[in-house]
Write an enzyme that holds these catalytic residues in place. Structure first.
Site, mmCIF file in Angstrom:
data_model
loop_
_atom_site.group_PDB
_atom_site.id
_atom_site.type_symbol
_atom_site.label_atom_id
_atom_site.label_comp_id
_atom_site.label_asym_id
_atom_site.label_seq_id
_atom_site.Cartn_x
_atom_site.Cartn_y
_atom_site.Cartn_z
ATOM 1 N N ARG A 120 -11.378 12.013 -0.974
ATOM 2 C CA ARG A 120 -10.220 11.186 -1.362
ATOM 3 C C ARG A 120 -10.214 10.972 -2.886
ATOM 4 O O ARG A 120 -9.175 10.948 -3.509
ATOM 5 C CB ARG A 120 -10.247 9.829 -0.646
ATOM 6 C CG ARG A 120 -9.823 9.913 0.810
ATOM 7 C CD ARG A 120 -9.623 8.531 1.419
ATOM 8 N NE ARG A 120 -8.377 7.874 1.003
ATOM 9 C CZ ARG A 120 -7.209 7.964 1.620
ATOM 10 N NH1 ARG A 120 -7.092 8.693 2.703
ATOM 11 N NH2 ARG A 120 -6.152 7.318 1.162
ATOM 12 N N GLN A 129 -2.979 -2.741 -1.721
ATOM 13 C CA GLN A 129 -4.011 -2.457 -0.713
ATOM 14 C C GLN A 129 -4.598 -1.077 -0.977
ATOM 15 O O GLN A 129 -5.511 -0.649 -0.275
ATOM 16 C CB GLN A 129 -3.389 -2.473 0.682
ATOM 17 C CG GLN A 129 -2.813 -3.824 1.074
ATOM 18 C CD GLN A 129 -1.912 -3.692 2.300
ATOM 19 O OE1 GLN A 129 -2.378 -3.660 3.432
ATOM 20 N NE2 GLN A 129 -0.614 -3.611 2.080
ATOM 21 N N ASN A 130 -4.069 -0.393 -1.985
ATOM 22 C CA ASN A 130 -4.517 0.978 -2.235
ATOM 23 C C ASN A 130 -5.768 0.982 -3.102
ATOM 24 O O ASN A 130 -5.923 0.155 -3.996
ATOM 25 C CB ASN A 130 -3.401 1.782 -2.915
ATOM 26 C CG ASN A 130 -2.180 1.880 -2.016
ATOM 27 O OD1 ASN A 130 -2.295 1.684 -0.799
ATOM 28 N ND2 ASN A 130 -1.032 2.155 -2.587
ATOM 29 N N HIS A 138 -8.211 -4.377 -1.490
ATOM 30 C CA HIS A 138 -9.076 -3.554 -0.639
ATOM 31 C C HIS A 138 -10.061 -2.722 -1.459
ATOM 32 O O HIS A 138 -10.567 -1.701 -0.984
ATOM 33 C CB HIS A 138 -8.237 -2.642 0.275
ATOM 34 C CG HIS A 138 -7.561 -3.402 1.384
ATOM 35 N ND1 HIS A 138 -6.587 -2.854 2.192
ATOM 36 C CD2 HIS A 138 -7.716 -4.684 1.820
ATOM 37 C CE1 HIS A 138 -6.172 -3.768 3.074
ATOM 38 N NE2 HIS A 138 -6.836 -4.881 2.869
ATOM 39 N N CYS A 179 -24.054 -0.290 -4.753
ATOM 40 C CA CYS A 179 -25.185 -0.082 -3.847
ATOM 41 C C CYS A 179 -24.911 -0.778 -2.510
ATOM 42 O O CYS A 179 -24.475 -1.925 -2.471
ATOM 43 C CB CYS A 179 -26.469 -0.615 -4.478
ATOM 44 S SG CYS A 179 -27.876 -0.482 -3.363
ATOM 45 N N CYS A 195 -32.780 -0.281 -6.657
ATOM 46 C CA CYS A 195 -33.495 -0.565 -5.402
ATOM 47 C C CYS A 195 -33.639 0.658 -4.505
ATOM 48 O O CYS A 195 -34.261 0.569 -3.460
ATOM 49 C CB CYS A 195 -32.792 -1.699 -4.656
ATOM 50 S SG CYS A 195 -31.294 -1.183 -3.816
ATOM 51 N N GLY A 233 5.876 0.112 1.088
ATOM 52 C CA GLY A 233 5.012 1.136 1.672
ATOM 53 C C GLY A 233 3.801 0.632 2.415
ATOM 54 O O GLY A 233 2.738 1.242 2.345
ATOM 55 N N ASN A 235 10.747 0.706 2.633
ATOM 56 C CA ASN A 235 9.950 1.521 3.540
ATOM 57 C C ASN A 235 10.909 2.437 4.304
ATOM 58 O O ASN A 235 11.960 1.974 4.731
ATOM 59 C CB ASN A 235 9.194 0.602 4.526
ATOM 60 C CG ASN A 235 8.024 1.279 5.210
ATOM 61 O OD1 ASN A 235 8.140 2.394 5.704
ATOM 62 N ND2 ASN A 235 6.886 0.606 5.217
ATOM 63 N N ALA A 251 9.850 4.895 -1.531
ATOM 64 C CA ALA A 251 9.665 4.059 -2.722
ATOM 65 C C ALA A 251 10.117 4.784 -3.990
ATOM 66 O O ALA A 251 10.749 4.193 -4.867
ATOM 67 C CB ALA A 251 8.194 3.674 -2.843
HETATM 68 P P1 OAD Z 1 -0.375 2.565 6.484
HETATM 69 O O1 OAD Z 1 -0.822 3.998 6.502
HETATM 70 O O2 OAD Z 1 -0.690 1.694 7.624
HETATM 71 O O3 OAD Z 1 1.197 2.501 6.332
HETATM 72 C C1 OAD Z 1 1.882 3.242 5.379
HETATM 73 C C2 OAD Z 1 3.304 2.739 5.350
HETATM 74 O O4 OAD Z 1 3.976 3.426 4.305
HETATM 75 C C3 OAD Z 1 4.105 2.974 6.631
HETATM 76 O O5 OAD Z 1 4.806 1.788 6.961
HETATM 77 C C4 OAD Z 1 5.082 4.071 6.235
HETATM 78 O O6 OAD Z 1 6.333 3.957 6.920
HETATM 79 C C5 OAD Z 1 5.248 3.797 4.759
HETATM 80 N N1 OAD Z 1 5.670 4.935 3.935
HETATM 81 C C6 OAD Z 1 5.423 6.253 4.111
HETATM 82 N N2 OAD Z 1 5.950 6.970 3.121
HETATM 83 C C7 OAD Z 1 6.556 6.098 2.276
HETATM 84 C C8 OAD Z 1 7.282 6.231 1.052
HETATM 85 N N3 OAD Z 1 7.493 7.413 0.490
HETATM 86 N N4 OAD Z 1 7.769 5.114 0.468
HETATM 87 C C9 OAD Z 1 7.565 3.885 1.031
HETATM 88 N N5 OAD Z 1 6.883 3.707 2.189
HETATM 89 C C10 OAD Z 1 6.379 4.794 2.799
HETATM 90 O O7 OAD Z 1 -0.917 1.975 5.102
HETATM 91 P P2 OAD Z 1 -1.178 0.486 4.683
HETATM 92 O O8 OAD Z 1 -0.119 -0.418 5.192
HETATM 93 O O9 OAD Z 1 -1.473 0.511 3.231
HETATM 94 O O10 OAD Z 1 -7.291 -0.712 4.730
HETATM 95 O O11 OAD Z 1 -2.499 0.190 5.455
HETATM 96 C C11 OAD Z 1 -3.127 -1.024 5.224
HETATM 97 C C12 OAD Z 1 -4.588 -0.843 5.215
HETATM 98 O O12 OAD Z 1 -5.010 -0.193 6.400
HETATM 99 C C13 OAD Z 1 -5.129 0.060 4.134
HETATM 100 O O13 OAD Z 1 -5.294 -0.559 2.897
HETATM 101 C C14 OAD Z 1 -6.439 0.438 4.684
HETATM 102 C C15 OAD Z 1 -5.934 0.836 6.037
HETATM 103 O O14 OAD Z 1 -6.813 1.074 6.981
HETATM 104 C C16 OAD Z 1 -8.576 -0.621 4.444
HETATM 105 O O15 OAD Z 1 -9.087 0.418 4.082
HETATM 106 C C17 OAD Z 1 -9.300 -1.923 4.579
#
Ligand code: OAD
Length: 251
Positions: free
Chosen positions: A72, A103-104, A121, A129, A157, A194, A220, A238
């Site tokens: 990644r 959250q990214n 996040h 570590c 460590c 998003g 979205n 977006a």
């Molecule tokens: P998700 O993968 O759950 O959701 C992505 C969202 O982006 C969906 O609602 C899609 O419809 C939308 N989407 C896709 N393409 C898009 C675009 N071009 N423009 C706008 N929106 C678009 O991702 P997150 O909501 O970020 O947590 O997930 C939340 C958390 O769950 C992440 O931060 C991560 C994950 O597991 C951890 O790692 C703790």
């Protein structure tokens, strides 16, 4: 052609003293970083990302999990901010106060020019570590195509170095979370971009902002995560909607 936005929305944007932007994986999708709920391709096709993003998975198979995050990190390094990130960065010159909460774990907001981005996040660029939490910085080039990869060891460590991200079941970094909550309470408009709004506590932020009187705006292509809340729901990517929205609000 510029899409038509409700006049009330454009007025609220222009009048806002403090805009909070909450982004999720969809904000980086147009940069080429797959969202969590997208099927992964190639090498990682057979893995479920939600199964790799846990401390348990790392302890059980550190080479697999470290390799996945290095993959990644490679991807992020090769990607560039998209017009959605650029539009969010532009907001900082248009409204008196803007707080970007993401959250990214990538750094695309920063590379687009957003300042003081709050990463609730964690960050893929800040490993630490697993045992003593000491930060670890690597000058190593990003591997070209990592698969299984042994995590480096802590110089202090000897513990394994883990990715600096929040895994499922872990608490959010307290300082970042407090700042995000405070922004949600004090902003007068929240732009939710998003995110599927499925993962808590981040998914509580739009509700908290709305309950504190903020105007809610969601962008979205697949609306529905904020069902039950009042607001402006803008269906679309977006990278298309945000530049058009800002151009319409600040012509
Ligand atoms: P998700 O993968 O759950 O959701 C992505 C969202 O982006 C969906 O609602 C899609 O419809 C939308 N989407 C896709 N393409 C898009 C675009 N071009 N423009 C706008 N929106 C678009 O991702 P997150 O909501 O970020 O947590 O997930 C939340 C958390 O769950 C992440 O931060 C991560 C994950 O597991 C951890 O790692 C703790």
């Amino acid at each position: 052609m510029t899409p038509a936005f409700p006049r009330d929305l454009l007025e609220r944007l222009r009048a806002a003293r403090h805009i909070m932007v909450l982004t999720g994986a969809g904000a980086s999708a147009e940069s080429g970083i797959p969202t969590f709920r997208d099927a992964l391709t190639g090498l990682w096709k057979r893995f479920d990302p939600t199964q790799l993003a846990t401390a348990k998975a790392f302890e059980a198979d550190p080479e697999l999990v470290w390799g996945w995050y290095e993959w990644r990190r490679t991807l992020v390094a090769r990607c560039a901010p998209n017009p959605g990130h650029d539009a969010i960065a532009r907001l900082q010159g248009l409204a008196p106060q803007v707080t970007v909460v993401t959250q990214n774990v990538d750094d695309l907001h920063e590379r687009a020019g957003s300042a003081a981005v709050i990463h609730v996040h964690g960050s893929i660029g800040a490993p630490r570590c697993f045992d003593c939490a000491r930060g670890w910085s690597s000058r190593d080039p990003v591997p070209a195509d990592p698969a299984r990869l042994a995590p480096p060891r802590c110089a202090d460590c000897g513990g394994m170095i883990r990715p600096g991200v929040v895994w499922f079941g872990e608490s959010l970094p307290p300082r970042e979370w407090a700042a995000a909550e405070s922004a949600a309470r004090s902003c007068d408009l929240i732009l939710v971009v998003g995110t599927s709004s499925l993962v808590y506590p981040a998914a509580d932020l739009p509700r908290l902002a709305a309950a504190s009187g903020a105007v809610l705006v969601e962008v979205n292509p697949d609306l529905g995560g904020l069902d039950g809340l009042d607001g402006h729901f803008l269906r679309g990517a977006a990278g298309e909607v945000l530049p058009a929205l800002i151009a319409a609000a600040w012509p």
